[in-house]
Design an enzyme around this catalytic site. Structure first.
Site, PDB file in Angstrom:
ATOM      1  N   ASN A 126       2.670   4.035  10.156  1.00 32.25           N
ATOM      2  CA  ASN A 126       1.980   4.592  11.330  1.00 32.25           C
ATOM      3  C   ASN A 126       2.460   3.819  12.547  1.00 32.25           C
ATOM      4  O   ASN A 126       2.993   2.718  12.402  1.00 32.25           O
ATOM      5  CB  ASN A 126       0.451   4.405  11.180  1.00 32.25           C
ATOM      6  CG  ASN A 126       0.091   2.942  10.968  1.00 32.25           C
ATOM      7  OD1 ASN A 126       0.230   2.416   9.853  1.00 32.25           O
ATOM      8  ND2 ASN A 126      -0.335   2.267  12.018  1.00 32.25           N
TER       9      ASN A 126
ATOM     10  N   TYR B 194      -8.228 -10.418   3.667  1.00 33.09           N
ATOM     11  CA  TYR B 194      -9.407  -9.683   4.149  1.00 33.09           C
ATOM     12  C   TYR B 194     -10.354  -9.289   3.025  1.00 33.09           C
ATOM     13  O   TYR B 194     -11.506  -8.931   3.260  1.00 33.09           O
ATOM     14  CB  TYR B 194      -9.006  -8.452   4.983  1.00 33.09           C
ATOM     15  CG  TYR B 194      -8.264  -7.368   4.238  1.00 33.09           C
ATOM     16  CD1 TYR B 194      -8.914  -6.527   3.337  1.00 33.09           C
ATOM     17  CD2 TYR B 194      -6.913  -7.164   4.444  1.00 33.09           C
ATOM     18  CE1 TYR B 194      -8.236  -5.534   2.652  1.00 33.09           C
ATOM     19  CE2 TYR B 194      -6.219  -6.171   3.772  1.00 33.09           C
ATOM     20  CZ  TYR B 194      -6.891  -5.367   2.865  1.00 33.09           C
ATOM     21  OH  TYR B 194      -6.211  -4.392   2.184  1.00 33.09           O
ATOM     22  N   GLU B 195      -9.873  -9.335   1.770  1.00 29.11           N
ATOM     23  CA  GLU B 195     -10.767  -9.015   0.651  1.00 29.11           C
ATOM     24  C   GLU B 195     -11.761 -10.156   0.404  1.00 29.11           C
ATOM     25  O   GLU B 195     -12.677 -10.004  -0.406  1.00 29.11           O
ATOM     26  CB  GLU B 195      -9.942  -8.768  -0.621  1.00 29.11           C
ATOM     27  CG  GLU B 195      -9.093  -7.508  -0.553  1.00 29.11           C
ATOM     28  CD  GLU B 195      -8.155  -7.392  -1.740  1.00 29.11           C
ATOM     29  OE1 GLU B 195      -8.575  -6.882  -2.787  1.00 29.11           O
ATOM     30  OE2 GLU B 195      -6.990  -7.835  -1.614  1.00 29.11           O
TER      31      GLU B 195
ATOM     32  N   ALA C  28       3.092  -2.056   3.716  1.00 28.89           N
ATOM     33  CA  ALA C  28       2.915  -0.992   4.702  1.00 28.89           C
ATOM     34  C   ALA C  28       2.611  -1.687   6.022  1.00 28.89           C
ATOM     35  O   ALA C  28       1.884  -2.683   6.044  1.00 28.89           O
ATOM     36  CB  ALA C  28       1.744  -0.103   4.294  1.00 28.89           C
TER      37      ALA C  28
ATOM     38  N   HIS D 148      -6.588   4.307   6.648  1.00 26.02           N
ATOM     39  CA  HIS D 148      -5.937   3.829   5.418  1.00 26.02           C
ATOM     40  C   HIS D 148      -5.309   5.003   4.662  1.00 26.02           C
ATOM     41  O   HIS D 148      -4.269   4.856   4.027  1.00 26.02           O
ATOM     42  CB  HIS D 148      -6.959   3.095   4.540  1.00 26.02           C
ATOM     43  CG  HIS D 148      -6.365   2.463   3.314  1.00 26.02           C
ATOM     44  ND1 HIS D 148      -5.396   1.470   3.369  1.00 26.02           N
ATOM     45  CD2 HIS D 148      -6.587   2.676   1.990  1.00 26.02           C
ATOM     46  CE1 HIS D 148      -5.050   1.114   2.140  1.00 26.02           C
ATOM     47  NE2 HIS D 148      -5.756   1.831   1.282  1.00 26.02           N
TER      48      HIS D 148
ATOM     49  N   HIS E  78      -4.136  -0.189  -4.820  1.00 22.11           N
ATOM     50  CA  HIS E  78      -3.590  -1.420  -5.419  1.00 22.11           C
ATOM     51  C   HIS E  78      -4.139  -1.519  -6.842  1.00 22.11           C
ATOM     52  O   HIS E  78      -5.289  -1.898  -7.054  1.00 22.11           O
ATOM     53  CB  HIS E  78      -3.984  -2.646  -4.594  1.00 22.11           C
ATOM     54  CG  HIS E  78      -3.228  -2.756  -3.305  1.00 22.11           C
ATOM     55  ND1 HIS E  78      -2.130  -3.567  -3.143  1.00 22.11           N
ATOM     56  CD2 HIS E  78      -3.389  -2.126  -2.121  1.00 22.11           C
ATOM     57  CE1 HIS E  78      -1.654  -3.443  -1.909  1.00 22.11           C
ATOM     58  NE2 HIS E  78      -2.413  -2.575  -1.269  1.00 22.11           N
TER      59      HIS E  78
ATOM     60  N   MET F 126      -1.184  -6.638   7.231  1.00 18.42           N
ATOM     61  CA  MET F 126      -2.255  -7.547   6.777  1.00 18.42           C
ATOM     62  C   MET F 126      -1.877  -8.313   5.515  1.00 18.42           C
ATOM     63  O   MET F 126      -2.749  -8.711   4.741  1.00 18.42           O
ATOM     64  CB  MET F 126      -3.529  -6.746   6.517  1.00 18.42           C
ATOM     65  CG  MET F 126      -4.018  -5.951   7.722  1.00 18.42           C
ATOM     66  SD  MET F 126      -5.453  -4.938   7.311  1.00 18.42           S
ATOM     67  CE  MET F 126      -5.493  -3.808   8.695  1.00 18.42           C
ATOM     68  N   SER F 127      -0.588  -8.518   5.285  1.00 19.48           N
ATOM     69  CA  SER F 127      -0.185  -9.192   4.038  1.00 19.48           C
ATOM     70  C   SER F 127       1.122  -9.946   4.253  1.00 19.48           C
ATOM     71  O   SER F 127       1.477 -10.285   5.379  1.00 19.48           O
ATOM     72  CB  SER F 127       0.006  -8.150   2.927  1.00 19.48           C
ATOM     73  OG  SER F 127       1.120  -7.327   3.223  1.00 19.48           O
TER      74      SER F 127
ATOM     75  N   SER G 258       0.837  -1.207   0.000  1.00 19.05           N
ATOM     76  CA  SER G 258       0.000   0.000   0.000  1.00 19.05           C
ATOM     77  C   SER G 258       0.866   1.249   0.000  1.00 19.05           C
ATOM     78  O   SER G 258       1.819   1.360   0.770  1.00 19.05           O
ATOM     79  CB  SER G 258      -0.876   0.041   1.257  1.00 19.05           C
ATOM     80  OG  SER G 258      -1.735  -1.057   1.279  1.00 19.05           O
TER      81      SER G 258
ATOM     82  N   HIS H  51      -5.291  -9.671  -0.738  1.00 25.19           N
ATOM     83  CA  HIS H  51      -5.262  -9.830   0.712  1.00 25.19           C
ATOM     84  C   HIS H  51      -6.362 -10.793   1.140  1.00 25.19           C
ATOM     85  O   HIS H  51      -7.434 -10.844   0.535  1.00 25.19           O
ATOM     86  CB  HIS H  51      -5.526  -8.484   1.415  1.00 25.19           C
ATOM     87  CG  HIS H  51      -4.587  -7.385   1.032  1.00 25.19           C
ATOM     88  ND1 HIS H  51      -4.765  -6.623  -0.099  1.00 25.19           N
ATOM     89  CD2 HIS H  51      -3.469  -6.922   1.637  1.00 25.19           C
ATOM     90  CE1 HIS H  51      -3.787  -5.725  -0.172  1.00 25.19           C
ATOM     91  NE2 HIS H  51      -2.994  -5.891   0.862  1.00 25.19           N
TER      92      HIS H  51
END
Ligand code: HPA
Length: 280
Positions: free
Chosen positions: A241, A91-92, A119, A253, A67, A217-218, A36, A89
């Protein structure tokens, strides 16, 4: 995965590989996955051949803002690269074997190395937004394995060793490149959380106690699948962050995208140097 499901998976890998091979001039030395905020890095590829994911049979759509959803193939720093501008991902909603399909396809085509970027939230309180972290190891036990189900025996063993997921020699090279460029590069443990919600402060305290330095998350599924198939892996996190609860501010995000974009220049310089000094 049943035997039928495994056969289907093998067919899916072969079909997608056929579409990629169709536009490839040479087998890439490295598959580079852009995280990201880092999508613009694909602009470094010279004389790019571009293949949108929707032209690759079986490839899911990338649904996340930032993306782009295409494969960019060509030369970067003297190396032949395939760059994923956008990744899949968990989560998608994609099944895990689709999350790692691009890695499987590149393995099928004989690509020997995978360079993963992402990220991530900083858990280690020495880190600051905009810092870079080389992944020395990961914590992936909080989510499903991409190797669950019948094993793809042709690709790798049922119980693959994970002692050195991130190639030690490649890590040393990356550290030397960063030192030579005077770019600060932390080294730490990346912990994969399923998302899409950011973590709670209590979860971050728990992950810190488990030894995590960064959270995202990846990356972990792709790294597991790559090592399973004998690829060498390197992982680079952009700390966009501080993780939840460390600073008294909400996570968004937009901030992830913005800080990722701000760190793009230094990430490009580091990746260019690493690529130029990586064995082809
Ligand atoms: N948590 C999880 N994933 C992330 C974060 C975070 O704080 N920042 C960027 N990706």
């Amino acid at each position: 995965m049943s035997d039928d499901a495994m056969k289907n998976m093998e067919n899916k890998i072969e079909q997608a590989a056929g579409a990629v091979r169709h536009v490839l001039k040479t087998t890439p030395d490295v598959l580079l996955v852009l995280g990201s905020g880092l999508g613009t890095l694909a602009g470094q590829v010279e004389s790019p051949q571009i293949l949108p994911y929707d032209e690759i049979p079986g490839f899911p759509r990338a649904t996340v803002p930032g993306h782009a959803g295409r494969l960019v193939m060509g030369r970067w720093s003297g190396r032949q690269v395939a760059v994923m501008q956008g990744r899949f991902h968990y989560y998608e909603g994609h099944p895990m074997h689709d999350v790692v399909l691009p890695v499987r396809v590149m393995q099928h085509l004989g690509v020997p190395r995978l360079l993963l970027t992402n990220a991530a939230g900083g858990v280690n309180q020495v880190f600051r937004p905009g810092d870079l972290m080389l992944i020395k190891d990961h914590i992936g036990l909080l989510a499903e394995s991409p190797l669950r189900g019948a094993n793809l025996d042709r690709i790798g063993p049922r119980f693959p060793d994970q002692s050195h997921v991130y190639d030690p020699d490649w890590q040393q090279l990356a550290l030397r490149c960063a030192a030579g460029l005077d770019i600060a590069l932390h080294r730490g443990v990346y912990c994969w959380c399923r998302g899409p919600q950011f973590e709670t402060p209590a979860e971050i305290r728990a992950l810190a106690a488990l030894g995590a330095d960064a959270v995202g998350m990846s990356t972990v599924p792709e790294a597991i699948a790559a090592v399973h198939g004998g690829m060498k892996v390197l992982g680079l996190s952009c700390i966009t962050n501080m993780a939840a609860g460390i600073l008294d501010q909400p996570l968004t995000h937009e901030e992830v995208m913005q800080v990722g974009a701000q760190a793009a220049d230094k990430t490009i310089r580091l990746l260019s140097e690493i690529l130029s000094r990586t064995d082809s």
